[in-house]
Motif scaffolding. Structure first.
Motif, PDB file in Angstrom:
ATOM      1  N   LEU A 139       0.819  -1.219   0.000  1.00  0.00           N
ATOM      2  CA  LEU A 139       0.000   0.000   0.000  1.00  0.00           C
ATOM      3  C   LEU A 139       0.852   1.269   0.000  1.00  0.00           C
ATOM      4  N   ASN A 156       2.119   4.614  -2.178  1.00  0.00           N
ATOM      5  CA  ASN A 156       1.711   5.478  -3.281  1.00  0.00           C
ATOM      6  C   ASN A 156       2.936   5.787  -4.149  1.00  0.00           C
ATOM      7  N   TYR A 159      -2.982  -2.043  -8.448  1.00  0.00           N
ATOM      8  CA  TYR A 159      -2.584  -0.877  -7.651  1.00  0.00           C
ATOM      9  C   TYR A 159      -3.702   0.169  -7.621  1.00  0.00           C
ATOM     10  N   TYR A 160      -4.300   0.431  -8.783  1.00  0.00           N
ATOM     11  CA  TYR A 160      -5.373   1.419  -8.837  1.00  0.00           C
ATOM     12  C   TYR A 160      -6.580   0.975  -8.008  1.00  0.00           C
ATOM     13  N   LYS A 165      -6.470  -0.807  -5.342  1.00  0.00           N
ATOM     14  CA  LYS A 165      -6.107  -0.631  -3.927  1.00  0.00           C
ATOM     15  C   LYS A 165      -6.294   0.821  -3.495  1.00  0.00           C
ATOM     16  N   HIS A 166      -6.211   1.742  -4.466  1.00  0.00           N
ATOM     17  CA  HIS A 166      -6.401   3.162  -4.173  1.00  0.00           C
ATOM     18  C   HIS A 166      -7.780   3.648  -4.626  1.00  0.00           C
TER      19      HIS A 166
END
Length: 290
Positions: free
Chosen positions: A176, A178, A215-216, A218-219
């Motif tokens: 996690l 950025n 990844y996207y 997760k955000h």
């Protein structure tokens, strides 16, 4: 071991020298299949073969007898590759401490006796691989403090940038982190990666898209994730079935976040694929067997 090495894949296991190259061939095949347990077995067998042949060569030299080596690459290559393959498989299995031990084993092979010019070149190659893979192993295991140094390494070695970005995206999803600033930093290079045509780079590129899509999510940037999935699926003629299934599953998991336009694009991709299937007829939204 016999089931892995002497089944339908074993086409020319005639001598130990042939076995070395056959092991390399099988390892590449199992890497593509993500068969990590098989890789551990084959890598151990490769190491045993290479070590026995090294000892035989040493004994022949001590007795001033010639030792004829007939494999495609120098013996040190097979010795080092056995460690590299095992370290990679352990890393893929999440066994990072064990993987690190094997990376260190091929990081310095200069002790290998009987090296010629080509042999020394292999030693240097493995040293470079070890440096890169230590970064990868550390990042995936959660040692995020090495990320700035790894980025500098990628900038100094642009040929490593694409696989390096795969590692960074996988790390970002696992822990996690950025990394939007890095995506922006390398944005022009990333655009160029979509034009690469050789199989190895295409594989890296598709893995990059997959991990970036994860990844996207997760955000909570679901539409960005869906857009990357669609970008992947439009390259269906260049991808293998296993990767295709992963992206289809990913799309279906996040279908609820897709826009109407994205869902229509996905359906059109599926219809295009079905055109190549025998026995299936497509008429507007109607799909039936012929």
């Amino acid at each position: 071991m016999e089931e892995v090495l002497e089944g339908k894949d074993a086409t020319y296991l005639l001598t130990d020298h042939h076995r070395l190259d056959k092991c390399i061939e099988l390892l590449h095949m199992r890497f593509a299949q993500h068969a990590w347990e098989d890789i551990l077995t084959i890598a151990d067998h490769l190491h045993s073969l290479a070590e026995n042949m090294y000892n035989e060569a040493q004994k022949a030299r001590s007795q001033k007898f010639p030792y004829l080596f007939k494999a495609e690459r120098p013996l040190v290559f097979y010795y080092g590759f056995s460690y590299l393959a095992k370290g990679t498989a352990l890393q893929k299995l999440g066994l990072y401490d064990q993987a690190r031990e094997y990376i260190l084993k091929y990081s310095e092979l200069g002790w290998f006796s009987g090296l010629d010019k080509i042999g020394w070149e292999e030693v240097e190659r493995f040293k470079f691989f070890a440096k890169a893979n230590l970064f990868v192993n550390d990042l995936l295991s959660g040692k995020l403090s090495v990320l700035p140094e790894y980025v500098r390494f990628l900038e100094d070695n642009p040929e490593e940038l694409l696989p390096g970005l795969v590692t960074i995206m996988e790390t970002a999803s696992l822990h996690l982190v950025n990394v939007d600033d890095l995506l922006e930093r390398f944005s022009e290079k990333i655009e160029d990666f979509g034009n690469l045509e050789d199989a190895t780079n295409r594989t890296h590129y598709f893995r990059f898209l997959y991990h970036r899509a994860v990844y996207y999510t997760k955000h909570q940037r679901y539409q960005d994730s869906v857009q990357l999935i669609l970008l992947f699926l439009t390259s269906y003629n260049m991808i293998n079935d296993a990767d295709f299934k992963r992206f289809v599953v990913l799309f279906e998991v996040y279908r609820q976040y897709a826009s109407g336009e994205q869902i229509e694009q996905y359906q059109n991709i599926c219809k295009e694929l079905l055109k190549h299937e025998k026995g299936i007829s497509i008429s507007d939204d109607d799909i039936r067997s012929r």
